[in-house]
Design an enzyme around this catalytic site. Structure first.
Site, short mmCIF file in Angstrom:
data_model
loop_
_atom_site.label_atom_id
_atom_site.label_comp_id
_atom_site.label_asym_id
_atom_site.label_seq_id
_atom_site.Cartn_x
_atom_site.Cartn_y
_atom_site.Cartn_z
CG ASN A 43 -0.32 -0.54 2.39
OD1 ASN A 43 0.57 -1.10 2.39
ND2 ASN A 43 -0.83 0.44 3.63
CD GLU A 45 -1.15 5.04 4.60
OE1 GLU A 45 -0.74 5.16 5.67
OE2 GLU A 45 -2.13 3.44 4.60
CD GLU A 56 -5.51 -6.10 -1.27
OE1 GLU A 56 -4.41 -4.96 -0.77
OE2 GLU A 56 -6.12 -6.07 -0.93
CB CYS A 87 -11.09 -2.25 -0.03
SG CYS A 87 -10.27 -1.77 -1.53
N1 THU Z 1 -5.10 -1.45 2.30
C1 THU Z 1 -4.80 -1.86 1.65
O1 THU Z 1 -3.10 -2.03 1.14
N2 THU Z 1 -5.60 -3.33 1.20
C2 THU Z 1 -6.40 -3.89 2.01
O2 THU Z 1 -7.27 -5.01 1.11
C3 THU Z 1 -7.22 -2.97 3.36
C4 THU Z 1 -6.40 -1.98 3.15
C5 THU Z 1 -4.65 -0.21 3.00
C6 THU Z 1 -4.89 0.76 2.75
C7 THU Z 1 -4.99 1.72 3.58
O3 THU Z 1 -3.16 2.36 2.71
C8 THU Z 1 -4.17 1.16 4.26
O4 THU Z 1 -4.22 -0.38 4.68
C9 THU Z 1 -5.34 0.75 5.79
O5 THU Z 1 -6.78 1.24 5.20
#
Ligand code: THU
Length: 131
Positions: A43, A45, A56, A87
């Site tokens: 991830n 941000e 993902e 998500c």
């Molecule tokens: N996040 C993901 O990378 N994948 C998921 O399946 C759930 C959420 C990340 C997004 C954000 O950077 C952090 O988790 C908190 O939501």
């Protein structure tokens, strides 16, 4: 052929590339394609929050950018030590490429569950619905 355990380990390795200064929640993913190639993601941000991209989608986008679109499986791990499910937006992006895709949610390489995308996103909207 790569196995689930190896795919999970690659997703775990990707955790170190997570850029998550806002949530402090690291997620790692690894895609497997039909050609037996793997693509990792973490991830990333953003200060606007809305521009954040999940692990993902980073992994899936990497496969697409290598013209390797036949995704058969994706493993997902997080720092939580619990199962981390994709998500809604990621499920929709997965649906674009395969309804048969396997989704491996893993606590670790020895403790994981496998789902089919159609179970996580039933009756989804894809290219076939655009007439
Ligand atoms: N996040 C993901 O990378 N994948 C998921 O399946 C759930 C959420 C990340 C997004 C954000 O950077 C952090 O988790 C908190 O939501």
């Amino acid at each position: 052929m790569i196995n689930y355990k190896q795919l999970i380990q690659k997703a775990q390795n990707a955790l170190k590339f997570s850029y998550s200064p806002y949530s402090n929640f690291k997620v790692g993913a690894c895609v497997l394609t039909k050609s037996n190639n793997t693509y990792v993601g973490a991830n990333i941000e953003n200060a606007t929050f809305g521009a954040t991209i999940c692990a993902e989608r980073v992994a899936i986008d990497s496969a697409i950018m290598n013209n390797d679109k036949e995704i058969v499986c994706i493993a997902i791990v997080s720092q939580s030590g619990d199962y981390t499910f994709p998500c809604g937006i990621c499920r929709q992006v997965m649906a674009e490429f395969s309804n048969d895709m396997e989704i491996v949610v893993a606590k670790n390489e020895n403790d994981y569950k496998i789902y089919k995308l159609e179970d996580l996103l039933p009756h989804n909207f894809t290219q076939k619905d655009i007439k």
